[in-house]
Structures are given as C-alpha cells and as structure tokens.
Design an enzyme around this catalytic site. Sequence first.
Site, PDB file in Angstrom:
ATOM      1  CD  GLU A 148       4.271   0.639   6.916  1.00 39.24           C
ATOM      2  OE1 GLU A 148       4.813   1.375   7.534  1.00 39.24           O
ATOM      3  OE2 GLU A 148       3.726   1.509   5.975  1.00 39.24           O
ATOM      4  CG  ASP A 183      -0.388  -0.552   2.333  1.00 38.49           C
ATOM      5  OD1 ASP A 183       1.070  -0.702   2.772  1.00 38.49           O
ATOM      6  OD2 ASP A 183      -0.435   0.949   3.335  1.00 38.49           O
TER       7      ASP A 183
HETATM    8 ZN   LIG Z   1       7.043   1.803   4.404  1.00 34.48          ZN
END
Ligand SMILES: [Zn+2]
Length: 383
Positions: A140, A78
């Site tokens: 994340e 992501d």
């Molecule tokens: Zn990163």
Amino acid sequence: MDVSPLSALSPEELTRTLISFKSITPQDAGCLPFLQDILKGLGFAVILHEPKNPGGPKNLSAVYGTGQKTLVFLGHTDVVPEGDTTWEGFTPREENGFLFGRGVADMKGGIAAFIVTAAHFIQEYPSFPGKLVVLLTGDEEVGTPEGIQALLPWAPEYYGPFTACLVGEPSSINTLGDHIAIGHRGSLNLHIKAQGIQGHVANPEQARNPIPILLKYLQKITTYVWEPDPGDFAPSHLEITSIDVGNPVSNIIPEQAQAYANIRFHIQHSAQTVAQRLQDLATETSEHLSVETTANGEAFLCRDVSLIQIAESAVQEVLQVTPTRGTGGGTTDGRFISPYCPVIEIGMVSRTIHHKNECIPLADCSRLTQVYEAFLRNFFLRA
Ligand SMILES: [Zn+2]
C-alpha cells in the site's frame, strides 16, 4: 507468539508481534502468513495470494460467516522504512505509556485491533447474521496494481456483494476517535516541461528561454480558482514539488526547464476533468509547454448516512467523544473499494506516521478494539 486460546488474544501483544515483522514495503517478511494462521484459527476461510512476479507483494483475503450483510475490513501490513539508522523501528518499545514501532499507527495497530475484535465477536455471536471479510495487502505504501487492486473485482464477486467497508487506517488526528474519514480527495501528478532553445545570454534573440514560460504556467496553476468544495469535502489544492533546470552556469540560456506538481481534487472533479483543465491552461500559456499527468486515484465519499452513524455512535459509546468527519489527509486503498460499497475509516492517531519514533498511546490498542467491537455490534445486530 502463543496464539491459543485465540479468544484470549491481546491487542497490545498482537500489535507488538506485528511490528516485529520487518515488512518494509513491498516486502512481507512473514507478516501475512502469520495472520493467515491466526485467521484460520478463528475459523476464517483464508486465501494467501502469492505474488504474480517473484519478489512481488502478497495479498490475503478471508471470510467468516454466511448471510447477505457483508462487512469488509481493509488494511495493509507493509510499512515505510525506519528512515533513520539510530531508530530500531522493528523492535517494539514501551515508554511512558506509549508503544513505539514502525507501523504501530499506520497500520499494524489497527489490524491487531480488528483481528482481536473478530475473535471476540465470533466467540460471542458465532452465528451472527452476515459475513466478515478481511482484505489485507502487503503493498500500500508505494502502491502498485499488484496490491489491493489485484483482488478487485474478484473479491466482491467471490465473497458476494460488499455491504460496507471499514478501513483501519489512522484516521484520528490528536486523540483516538476524534476524527473519522468519510472519503478522500483524488490525486493527480503533473510533470511539466518547457522547451527552449539554448543560446548565449548576450544574444537572447537567437535563443528561447524556457524558464519564464515555465514560471508563467506555474503561476497560473497555483493561483487558479477551482470550484468551491461541496460541503463535507476538503478543498482542491495544487502544490509544486520540484523545479529543475539543471543549468550550473549563468551565461547560457538553457534548453529545457521542468517542474513536478501534485493536485488533490474534490468529489466534483475526476482525474480526467482536472487533467484536461491543466492541459487547457498549458495551451493558453505557450505552445512550448507540455504537461504529462498521472492519475493516482479518484476522489471518493461515503454517502451512506447510516454507516456514518454506526461509526460515530461506536466511537461515542466507547470513548465518549463525538468524532469530526472529513476527507482531508492522504488517500487510502479505500478508493479502490469505494466503487463496490460505502467506505469509512476509523483508526489510530496519525500524528507520528512515517516519522522516526512512530507511536501510539498503549491504551489505544484495547480502546480501538472496543470501538471496532461496538461498530460490529451496531452493524450486524442493531442496524
Ligand atoms: Zn496506511
């Protein structure tokens, strides 16, 4: 893209392809299924972990090889949004020897370098003594329990104990390999409220102004002297991020004042001890103060000297530079793996991450691949 023959994968081409997936956190946009196919083609046993809730993030885990010694590669697909409508961050672009694209440094370039490394390594040493495990998350950048945490403690139980973890986050500061991260500080958020009694400014004795109470506390926590950092660690540091009263007029003493802050703390503290210290400072400041704390993660440190040496010599061998090592910068998903094995981070140059026009020198795609290849050789075949 044409993924056959897989041993001819180019890290530049793979990085470009990964950039083109519009995987704005926590959306996946097909990036993890694409990597699933590539890893399967390389001979990995892959599990694509579908989200628990509709629209939630996907995760991926994969393994190649047998044997005790297990190296985990940890990463995230992501990215943050482009942040500027004039920039087409998901259309990779080359200019003056740089490759531009959202996530090229953080951290699709690192993932591409590792996948190509795995392809080369497996082709060269098909029965190397050990296991390569890949753990990738699509969640994340904001980071929820549905991200990499959802694979723990399942993954080390399923794949066998982890020997070490290589995180592909952008650890380099100015040039590739100039710095490796051997841990990060812990992080704790604070929401501070001072409770007052509203009143007319001309009659302060009939009111209680929460602003001086809040300021006194903020003064105390920003000048508080935390224990010095132990050796390798960056010092603990508290930063106020917002002060809000929401009072648009000058003749009313407001009812409440609040502030937000964040502290990064070193390895000799835990989120709990830091929170307690901040609560104690609130108690001694005023009974009208309340402090809510939220832990984002504990500090962690790689204490495995031989793993650090393997990383340093891989960088030296390929790039002829000696990396500095440290724990500065923002924390990573490495903090969730660190209870299971020592963690080290080697990756692209971080200077433009989350900026408009995120970029890396194009040559760093193959240079980082060579560093990872040297790391794997040192890890599995020499150590
Ligand atoms: Zn990163």
